[in-house]
Design a protein around this motif. Structure first.
Motif, mmCIF file in Angstrom:
data_model
loop_
_atom_site.group_PDB
_atom_site.id
_atom_site.type_symbol
_atom_site.label_atom_id
_atom_site.label_comp_id
_atom_site.label_asym_id
_atom_site.label_seq_id
_atom_site.Cartn_x
_atom_site.Cartn_y
_atom_site.Cartn_z
ATOM 1 N N CYS A 86 -8.581 1.025 -0.228
ATOM 2 C CA CYS A 86 -8.087 1.663 0.997
ATOM 3 C C CYS A 86 -9.149 2.696 1.367
ATOM 4 O O CYS A 86 -9.298 3.700 0.653
ATOM 5 C CB CYS A 86 -6.729 2.310 0.757
ATOM 6 N N MET B 179 0.880 -1.166 0.000
ATOM 7 C CA MET B 179 0.000 0.000 0.000
ATOM 8 C C MET B 179 0.918 1.217 0.000
ATOM 9 O O MET B 179 1.661 1.432 0.959
ATOM 10 C CB MET B 179 -0.888 -0.011 1.237
ATOM 11 N N PRO C 237 1.268 -2.134 4.606
ATOM 12 C CA PRO C 237 1.172 -0.668 4.603
ATOM 13 C C PRO C 237 2.573 -0.053 4.579
ATOM 14 O O PRO C 237 3.120 0.335 5.604
ATOM 15 C CB PRO C 237 0.433 -0.370 5.906
ATOM 16 N N HIS D 55 -2.732 3.706 5.754
ATOM 17 C CA HIS D 55 -3.453 2.816 4.836
ATOM 18 C C HIS D 55 -3.987 1.587 5.565
ATOM 19 O O HIS D 55 -3.401 1.123 6.537
ATOM 20 C CB HIS D 55 -2.525 2.333 3.712
ATOM 21 N N TRP D 56 -5.088 1.085 5.039
ATOM 22 C CA TRP D 56 -5.591 -0.233 5.404
ATOM 23 C C TRP D 56 -6.420 -0.725 4.234
ATOM 24 O O TRP D 56 -6.580 -0.030 3.244
ATOM 25 C CB TRP D 56 -6.342 -0.224 6.733
ATOM 26 N N VAL D 57 -6.909 -1.954 4.321
ATOM 27 C CA VAL D 57 -7.590 -2.557 3.178
ATOM 28 C C VAL D 57 -8.960 -3.093 3.599
ATOM 29 O O VAL D 57 -9.126 -3.606 4.708
ATOM 30 C CB VAL D 57 -6.724 -3.669 2.534
#
Length: 143
Positions: free
Chosen positions: A94, A25, A53, A58-60
């Motif tokens: 994201c 990410m 990340p 960021h994350w998913v």
């Protein structure tokens, strides 16, 4: 008994040959700002993917998963590993950067849910303020 043994061997062989992939990410990548790399991944059932990340913030989150697969949501700035359990297309993004079209695709085997995935891709791309067309371009790789 023989049937159970054969089924066990099939499951064992699928696990033994599973691949592992990393998806970064990034704030900046080869396709511009706010990207996953690789943005499109072709894999098979049993493979695993770790979302990394590389940059903070960021994350998913899954937006579309194949029928029978579990939706997913990671924590901010934490690696997240996903086992690909079902054939089809996984569409993910994201959340804080969805308006920048920070999204990606994983195709596992046959694209059994291609219509549903395409509908989500078009919706996400339409709502994006930046990087319009990028996710649609990625979706052209789904077969």
């Amino acid at each position: 008994m023989k049937k159970l043994l054969v089924m066990g061997l099939i499951l064992l062989s699928n696990t033994a040959f599973a691949e592992h992939y990393d998806i970064k990410m990034l704030n900046h990548g080869s396709d511009g700002g706010m990207v996953f790399e690789p943005a499109v991944l072709k894999a098979k059932v049993g493979d695993t993917v770790t979302f990394k990340p590389t940059n903070k913030g960021h994350w998913v989150q899954s937006r579309v998963v194949p029928e029978g697969a579990e939706k997913f949501l990671s924590e901010e700035d934490k690696e997240f590993t996903l086992t690909l359990t079902h054939e089809g297309v996984y569409v993910y993004l994201c959340p804080p950067h969805r308006m920048m079209n920070m999204a990606g695709l994983i195709q596992v085997g046959a694209a059994l849910n291609k219509e549903k995935a395409e509908k989500m891709v078009l919706e996400l791309d339409k709502r994006a303020m930046d990087n319009k067309g990028r996710l649609v371009k990625y979706f052209e790789q789904i077969q």
